[in-house]
Design an enzyme around this catalytic site. Structure first.
Site, PDB file in Angstrom:
ATOM      1  N   HIS A  83       0.855  -1.196   0.000  1.00 27.86           N
ATOM      2  CA  HIS A  83       0.000   0.000   0.000  1.00 27.86           C
ATOM      3  C   HIS A  83       0.890   1.245   0.000  1.00 27.86           C
ATOM      4  O   HIS A  83       0.399   2.351  -0.157  1.00 27.86           O
ATOM      5  CB  HIS A  83      -0.866   0.047   1.264  1.00 27.86           C
ATOM      6  CG  HIS A  83      -2.080  -0.853   1.240  1.00 27.86           C
ATOM      7  ND1 HIS A  83      -2.792  -1.136   0.104  1.00 27.86           N
ATOM      8  CD2 HIS A  83      -2.729  -1.499   2.253  1.00 27.86           C
ATOM      9  CE1 HIS A  83      -3.817  -1.931   0.410  1.00 27.86           C
ATOM     10  NE2 HIS A  83      -3.790  -2.163   1.700  1.00 27.86           N
ATOM     11  N   ARG A 128     -17.530  -7.322   0.470  1.00 28.68           N
ATOM     12  CA  ARG A 128     -18.807  -6.643   0.756  1.00 28.68           C
ATOM     13  C   ARG A 128     -19.713  -6.845  -0.447  1.00 28.68           C
ATOM     14  O   ARG A 128     -20.413  -7.809  -0.542  1.00 28.68           O
ATOM     15  CB  ARG A 128     -18.560  -5.157   1.083  1.00 28.68           C
ATOM     16  CG  ARG A 128     -19.780  -4.437   1.635  1.00 28.68           C
ATOM     17  CD  ARG A 128     -19.493  -2.973   1.909  1.00 28.68           C
ATOM     18  NE  ARG A 128     -19.137  -2.242   0.701  1.00 28.68           N
ATOM     19  CZ  ARG A 128     -20.003  -1.585  -0.079  1.00 28.68           C
ATOM     20  NH1 ARG A 128     -21.279  -1.548   0.251  1.00 28.68           N
ATOM     21  NH2 ARG A 128     -19.605  -0.956  -1.170  1.00 28.68           N
TER      22      ARG A 128
HETATM   23  P1  A3P Z   1     -16.721  -3.112  -1.803  1.00 34.12           P
HETATM   24  O1  A3P Z   1     -16.628  -2.632  -0.392  1.00 34.12           O
HETATM   25  O2  A3P Z   1     -17.069  -2.017  -2.752  1.00 34.12           O
HETATM   26  O3  A3P Z   1     -17.606  -4.288  -1.964  1.00 34.12           O
HETATM   27  P2  A3P Z   1      -9.384  -4.273  -0.710  1.00 34.12           P
HETATM   28  O4  A3P Z   1      -9.219  -5.721  -0.972  1.00 34.12           O
HETATM   29  O5  A3P Z   1      -8.387  -3.400  -1.391  1.00 34.12           O
HETATM   30  O6  A3P Z   1      -9.521  -3.995   0.746  1.00 34.12           O
HETATM   31  O7  A3P Z   1     -10.749  -3.846  -1.384  1.00 34.12           O
HETATM   32  C1  A3P Z   1     -11.976  -4.304  -0.875  1.00 34.12           C
HETATM   33  C2  A3P Z   1     -13.019  -4.150  -1.957  1.00 34.12           C
HETATM   34  O8  A3P Z   1     -12.794  -5.163  -2.967  1.00 34.12           O
HETATM   35  C3  A3P Z   1     -14.410  -4.395  -1.415  1.00 34.12           C
HETATM   36  O9  A3P Z   1     -15.254  -3.591  -2.234  1.00 34.12           O
HETATM   37  C4  A3P Z   1     -14.583  -5.878  -1.661  1.00 34.12           C
HETATM   38  O10 A3P Z   1     -15.920  -6.309  -1.668  1.00 34.12           O
HETATM   39  C5  A3P Z   1     -13.941  -6.002  -3.044  1.00 34.12           C
HETATM   40  N1  A3P Z   1     -13.498  -7.368  -3.382  1.00 34.12           N
HETATM   41  C6  A3P Z   1     -12.933  -8.294  -2.573  1.00 34.12           C
HETATM   42  N2  A3P Z   1     -12.667  -9.420  -3.254  1.00 34.12           N
HETATM   43  C7  A3P Z   1     -13.086  -9.208  -4.514  1.00 34.12           C
HETATM   44  C8  A3P Z   1     -13.102 -10.015  -5.710  1.00 34.12           C
HETATM   45  N3  A3P Z   1     -12.646 -11.255  -5.702  1.00 34.12           N
HETATM   46  N4  A3P Z   1     -13.600  -9.469  -6.821  1.00 34.12           N
HETATM   47  C9  A3P Z   1     -14.070  -8.194  -6.842  1.00 34.12           C
HETATM   48  N5  A3P Z   1     -14.090  -7.393  -5.756  1.00 34.12           N
HETATM   49  C10 A3P Z   1     -13.600  -7.883  -4.612  1.00 34.12           C
END
Ligand code: A3P
Length: 344
Positions: A146, A306
């Site tokens: 990050h 989510r």
């Molecule tokens: P939302 O909160 O909009 O649903 P990170 O992994 O960087 O923390 O990002 C989290 C976001 O990525 C969340 O978005 C989560 O639901 C989504 N996410 C996690 N796994 C995913 C996947 N396999 N495909 C698409 N989106 C995904």
């Protein structure tokens, strides 16, 4: 031990005494002098060279800057938080290790993607905490990051280094909404709860771990403009729309392109399906399991999933919020060549 893979100083690669005074005190002294703000979760954020960090993470960033030596085969999966880190980790791990694991008996079926390989900034702390529980593939090594581009270790940024970076960027409006929900799940219940308006103001002012978002994007964007061979930029929206093409692009950039036979045999489709939101979020391990991301914190795996959709901001942000965030994007990205989230 895994930490010796990371801290790679010429003299004493395993011994914390390779630090100037044998401890990380020097970093703590610096961090104690930095401007502070309350964060979104429960930590105090500190501002270091225009970026907001959680103070413990910043120590990891500083350690990596001073001691990490990238190998030409290293792969760095870079994201601003909530831009698709979990997804990118799953995809990259599956692509790079596709000859090691069957789809029917794959580590992703029993582990959260976050547990497959570490964040560089957190991993770099572990030499001093004697921790070794995360799996790390031997070659190539995979690291999630990050850390904003300018704060990365010189050996990662150096054009002379053949290591590869993939950066996934997402519409800041969806990043904010995703962050807001994530914060509500993980913020300590003992702390006063934050309103969406308070969080929105903080996000727009850049007061968020690794923020400002816009500077984070530009750091990697500018690096990709200088070397397309080194830094590949993908958008979350494109990954959703064209997962097959995006997976192929990623595999090629990482030096593990899909062969014609693999494409014919549906390996790309299988990869995308295994890593899809619907598949991963419905696995038992991701509904009920926990993952130790940092030595100081366990996360319930479900917090990484989510909705996984594009445009959820439309049901959460007021027209004023949309205008404000679009205006910041316009101002920050104007003239940079980065046009993804700049509305006309
Ligand atoms: P939302 O909160 O909009 O649903 P990170 O992994 O960087 O923390 O990002 C989290 C976001 O990525 C969340 O978005 C989560 O639901 C989504 N996410 C996690 N796994 C995913 C996947 N396999 N495909 C698409 N989106 C995904």
């Amino acid at each position: 031990m895994a930490s010796s893979i990371l801290i790679n100083t010429p003299s004493s690669s395993k011994n914390p005494k390779h630090l100037k005074n044998g401890t990380t005190d020097e970093y703590e002294v610096t961090i104690a002098t930095l401007p502070k703000q309350n964060g979104w979760v429960n930590e105090n954020l500190v501002k270091y060279h225009d970026t907001w960090f959680n103070s413990t993470t910043l120590k990891g960033v500083m350690l990596a800057q001073d001691h990490f030596v990238a190998r030409p085969t290293d792969i760095f999966l870079a994201t601003f938080p909530k831009c698709g880190t979990t997804w990118l980790k799953a995809l990259a791990f599956t692509i790079v290790n596709r000859n090691r694991y069957d789809f029917s008996d794959h580590p992703l079926l029993t582990k959260n993607p976050q547990a497959l390989f570490p964040f560089l900034e957190i991993f770099s702390l572990r030499d001093h905490e004697n921790e070794d529980e995360l799996e790390i593939s031997s070659s190539p090594r995979l690291f999630s990051i990050h850390t904003p581009y300018p704060h990365l270790p010189e050996s990662v940024r150096s054009w002379a280094s053949a290591c590869r970076i993939v950066y996934v960027v997402r519409d800041p409006k969806d990043v904010f909404v995703s962050s807001w929900y994530h914060m509500k799940k993980i913020r300590s219940k003992e702390l006063p709860q934050l309103t969406i308006e308070e969080c929105f103001k903080m996000f727009c002012e850049g007061v968020y771990q690794f923020g400002p978002y816009w500077d984070h994007v530009l750091g990697f964007w500018n690096a990709s403009m200088q070397s397309l061979d080194k830094v590949l930029i993908l958008t979350y929206e494109d990954l959703k729309k064209n997962p097959i093409d995006s997976a192929k692009k990623m595999a090629k950039h990482l030096g593990h392109p899909f062969s014609v036979d693999e494409e014919k045999n549906g390996i790309v489709e299988e990869t995308v399906k295994l890593c899809s939101f619907d598949n991963l979020s419905n696995l038992e391990v991701n509904k009920t399991g926990v993952t130790k991301i940092a030595s100081f914190r366990y996360y319930e795996n479900h917090v990484f999933f989510r909705k996984g959709s594009v445009g959820d901001w439309q049901t959460h942000l007021t027209p004023e919020m949309v205008e404000k965030i679009n205006e910041i994007s316009k101002q920050k990205f104007r003239g940079t060549g980065f046009t993804a989230y700049v509305s006309p």
